[in-house]
Design a protein around this motif. Sequence first.
Motif, PDB file in Angstrom:
ATOM      1  N   GLU A 143       0.785  -1.236   0.000  1.00 24.65           N
ATOM      2  CA  GLU A 143       0.000   0.000   0.000  1.00 24.65           C
ATOM      3  C   GLU A 143       0.818   1.287   0.000  1.00 24.65           C
ATOM      4  OE1 GLU A 143      -2.850  -0.073   3.185  1.00 24.65           O
ATOM      5  OE2 GLU A 143      -3.363  -2.189   2.848  1.00 24.65           O
ATOM      6  N   ARG A 144       2.101   1.208   0.358  1.00 24.45           N
ATOM      7  CA  ARG A 144       2.873   2.444   0.512  1.00 24.45           C
ATOM      8  C   ARG A 144       4.245   2.332  -0.142  1.00 24.45           C
ATOM      9  NH1 ARG A 144       1.635   5.825   5.888  1.00 24.45           N
ATOM     10  NH2 ARG A 144      -0.476   5.118   6.374  1.00 24.45           N
ATOM     11  N   LYS A 145       4.254   1.949  -1.385  1.00 25.22           N
ATOM     12  CA  LYS A 145       5.532   1.761  -2.084  1.00 25.22           C
ATOM     13  C   LYS A 145       6.372   3.038  -2.093  1.00 25.22           C
ATOM     14  CE  LYS A 145       4.202  -2.021  -5.192  1.00 25.22           C
ATOM     15  NZ  LYS A 145       2.861  -2.271  -4.677  1.00 25.22           N
ATOM     16  N   HIS A 146       5.710   4.186  -2.042  1.00 22.87           N
ATOM     17  CA  HIS A 146       6.446   5.450  -2.074  1.00 22.87           C
ATOM     18  C   HIS A 146       7.313   5.648  -0.835  1.00 22.87           C
ATOM     19  CE1 HIS A 146       2.736   6.313   0.163  1.00 22.87           C
ATOM     20  NE2 HIS A 146       3.400   7.283   0.763  1.00 22.87           N
ATOM     21  N   GLN A 147       7.072   4.858   0.230  1.00 24.37           N
ATOM     22  CA  GLN A 147       7.870   4.994   1.438  1.00 24.37           C
ATOM     23  C   GLN A 147       9.070   4.049   1.469  1.00 24.37           C
ATOM     24  OE1 GLN A 147       4.072   5.875   4.382  1.00 24.37           O
ATOM     25  NE2 GLN A 147       5.947   5.132   5.338  1.00 24.37           N
ATOM     26  N   LEU A 148       9.180   3.170   0.482  1.00 27.99           N
ATOM     27  CA  LEU A 148      10.271   2.201   0.489  1.00 27.99           C
ATOM     28  C   LEU A 148      11.637   2.883   0.475  1.00 27.99           C
ATOM     29  CD1 LEU A 148       8.805  -0.495  -1.923  1.00 27.99           C
ATOM     30  CD2 LEU A 148       9.254  -0.758   0.525  1.00 27.99           C
ATOM     31  N   ALA A 149      11.708   4.066  -0.124  1.00 28.86           N
ATOM     32  CA  ALA A 149      12.987   4.785  -0.181  1.00 28.86           C
ATOM     33  C   ALA A 149      13.472   5.189   1.201  1.00 28.86           C
ATOM     34  CB  ALA A 149      12.838   6.016  -1.074  1.00 28.86           C
ATOM     35  N   ASP A 150      12.548   5.305   2.174  1.00 27.39           N
ATOM     36  CA  ASP A 150      12.925   5.670   3.549  1.00 27.39           C
ATOM     37  C   ASP A 150      13.557   4.516   4.312  1.00 27.39           C
ATOM     38  OD1 ASP A 150      11.786   8.186   3.193  1.00 27.39           O
ATOM     39  OD2 ASP A 150       9.842   7.568   4.012  1.00 27.39           O
ATOM     40  N   LEU A 151      13.348   3.297   3.840  1.00 28.53           N
ATOM     41  CA  LEU A 151      13.604   2.110   4.654  1.00 28.53           C
ATOM     42  C   LEU A 151      15.048   1.609   4.521  1.00 28.53           C
ATOM     43  CD1 LEU A 151      11.840   0.320   6.532  1.00 28.53           C
ATOM     44  CD2 LEU A 151      11.586  -1.263   4.604  1.00 28.53           C
ATOM     45  N   LEU A 152      15.724   1.511   5.665  1.00 26.91           N
ATOM     46  CA  LEU A 152      17.032   0.854   5.711  1.00 26.91           C
ATOM     47  C   LEU A 152      16.865  -0.657   5.738  1.00 26.91           C
ATOM     48  CD1 LEU A 152      18.938   2.991   8.395  1.00 26.91           C
ATOM     49  CD2 LEU A 152      18.974   3.233   5.909  1.00 26.91           C
ATOM     50  N   GLY A 153      15.808  -1.123   6.367  1.00 28.49           N
ATOM     51  CA  GLY A 153      15.575  -2.555   6.452  1.00 28.49           C
ATOM     52  C   GLY A 153      14.606  -2.888   7.564  1.00 28.49           C
ATOM     53  N   THR A 154      14.384  -4.188   7.746  1.00 29.20           N
ATOM     54  CA  THR A 154      13.450  -4.684   8.751  1.00 29.20           C
ATOM     55  C   THR A 154      14.072  -5.842   9.506  1.00 29.20           C
ATOM     56  OG1 THR A 154      11.209  -5.578   9.080  1.00 29.20           O
ATOM     57  CG2 THR A 154      12.366  -6.272   7.108  1.00 29.20           C
ATOM     58  N   THR A 155      13.548  -6.105  10.686  1.00 31.99           N
ATOM     59  CA  THR A 155      13.944  -7.296  11.440  1.00 31.99           C
ATOM     60  C   THR A 155      12.678  -8.101  11.727  1.00 31.99           C
ATOM     61  OG1 THR A 155      13.687  -6.397  13.683  1.00 31.99           O
ATOM     62  CG2 THR A 155      15.764  -5.941  12.542  1.00 31.99           C
ATOM     63  N   GLU A 156      12.779  -9.409  11.666  1.00 30.64           N
ATOM     64  CA  GLU A 156      11.616 -10.277  11.861  1.00 30.64           C
ATOM     65  C   GLU A 156      11.986 -11.400  12.820  1.00 30.64           C
ATOM     66  OE1 GLU A 156       8.349 -11.979  12.320  1.00 30.64           O
ATOM     67  OE2 GLU A 156       8.242 -10.334  10.857  1.00 30.64           O
ATOM     68  N   GLU A 157      11.100 -11.637  13.830  1.00 33.80           N
ATOM     69  CA  GLU A 157      11.439 -12.594  14.880  1.00 33.80           C
ATOM     70  C   GLU A 157      10.536 -13.817  14.925  1.00 33.80           C
ATOM     71  OE1 GLU A 157      11.209 -10.688  18.646  1.00 33.80           O
ATOM     72  OE2 GLU A 157       9.027 -10.625  18.682  1.00 33.80           O
ATOM     73  N   THR A 158       9.661 -14.000  13.929  1.00 38.13           N
ATOM     74  CA  THR A 158       8.774 -15.167  13.969  1.00 38.13           C
ATOM     75  C   THR A 158       8.947 -16.026  12.727  1.00 38.13           C
ATOM     76  OG1 THR A 158       6.908 -14.133  12.819  1.00 38.13           O
ATOM     77  CG2 THR A 158       7.053 -13.802  15.212  1.00 38.13           C
ATOM     78  N   THR A 159       8.677 -17.320  12.889  1.00 35.82           N
ATOM     79  CA  THR A 159       8.712 -18.225  11.748  1.00 35.82           C
ATOM     80  C   THR A 159       7.695 -17.801  10.703  1.00 35.82           C
ATOM     81  OG1 THR A 159       9.372 -20.038  13.223  1.00 35.82           O
ATOM     82  CG2 THR A 159       8.490 -20.644  11.067  1.00 35.82           C
ATOM     83  N   THR A 160       6.490 -17.427  11.153  1.00 37.41           N
ATOM     84  CA  THR A 160       5.451 -16.980  10.231  1.00 37.41           C
ATOM     85  C   THR A 160       5.926 -15.790   9.408  1.00 37.41           C
ATOM     86  OG1 THR A 160       3.720 -17.726  11.748  1.00 37.41           O
ATOM     87  CG2 THR A 160       3.082 -16.112  10.069  1.00 37.41           C
ATOM     88  N   GLY A 161       6.546 -14.828  10.075  1.00 41.10           N
ATOM     89  CA  GLY A 161       7.035 -13.654   9.372  1.00 41.10           C
ATOM     90  C   GLY A 161       8.119 -13.978   8.366  1.00 41.10           C
ATOM     91  N   ILE A 162       9.018 -14.890   8.716  1.00 37.92           N
ATOM     92  CA  ILE A 162      10.087 -15.279   7.793  1.00 37.92           C
ATOM     93  C   ILE A 162       9.506 -15.985   6.567  1.00 37.92           C
ATOM     94  CG2 ILE A 162      12.118 -16.742   7.503  1.00 37.92           C
ATOM     95  CD1 ILE A 162      12.582 -14.166   9.120  1.00 37.92           C
TER      96      ILE A 162
END
Length: 425
Positions: A143-162
């Motif tokens: 929904e917010r592809k225009h914000q991808l340029a702001d993103l350094l990255g993400t961290t994920e801590e669940t199997t479902t998320g991975i």
Amino acid sequence: MMTTSLQLKYDIKDIALAPQGKQRIEWAGREMPVLRLIQERFAQEKPFAGIRLAACCHVTTETAHLAIALKNGGADAVLIASNPLSTQDDVAASLVADYGIPVFAIKGEDNDTYHRHVQTALDHRPNIIIDDGSDVVATLVQERKHQLADLLGTTEETTTGIVRLKAMFRDGVLSFPAMNVNDADTKHFFDNRYGTGQSTLDGIIRATNILLAGKNMVVAGYGWCGKGTALRARGMGANVIVTEIDPVRAIEAVMDGFRVMPMAQAAAVGDIFVTVTGNKHVIRREHFETMKDGAIVCNSGHFDIEIDLKSLKEMSSEVKQVRNFTEQYRLQSGKSVIVLGEGRLVNLAAAEGHPSAVMDMSFANQALACEYLVKNKGSLEPGIHSIPTEVDQEIARLKLVAMGIELDTLTAEQEIYINSWTAGT
């Protein structure tokens, strides 16, 4: 309701709960020495100065220490709930009132409120996202592809998320680095196995006050969470049955001393059912039809889709709450099925989640993964990245030091031998 206090926006149940929350946060900190050391270093070095961060986590006393560490490190952080029933309202209040951290989380919030909070997190225009199930990341990508340029990255801590991140990568939409906190050894070996194992049984017992000894407990899924749940259930005297789709895990369960069978067979003999698969409709209509009268079903996976509650409701003539977080579905056949925590994470819906001692390592991984993203800004390729081995090892070392446990060290002769290909026997 959205309110403002001292220019701080938040959406929580009741700010007056803060004193109780602060006391519980401080209690949890007694068992979190590794994160405390990281928090102290962050306060000096300020690795997140100028970084906007959005965290989607279970809002518990343990998560509070992660949020405090990130803020001490200079992060402009907001916190939302990753599950409608996992928020501890007093903790949310204390984070706002005592620590100045914007929180958007209310225990029992409906789906509309949950999704509004996801949008609020993205309104923060985060440079780093800490996710638990990848809902925030998925919403950003969709929904917010225009914000991808702001993103350094993400961290994920669940199997479902991975699993979701891997699907994004296969579909070519993961255009940023994602740190796989879930698969760090100091996370899944301990959090998933010992944390989920203990807290799941804690949730079941708090919700029902039943005796586990002598009961047939069916554990759906024998990953690390399933192993922990099965192990702890056996320790409480339950007769454990495992259901699996993976032949290697099924063999492991057999050799660990558990019975393995399809859910279609287990449904008829189980007294208590726990799903820990991360998949959809693991327990469904045909299973409800063959269950014993009074069978108890709950989920300790991730989302509330592992149990097909829609079909169960269609099969029922009456649904009523019989205890806190305990609902009785009276089937048209006359027998009943008991559902705990609305099919959501029973360890957080009906209890307090994982013990702080194990979350100490998990959240140390989260904190250091965020620091890794900042330190390696611009050099990490899009995709899923493992926690560096040296980080894993350091977290384990610090935990052992805090526990007063010492290790052996290799002698000079052993160092030479272990690194040589000529020594042989």
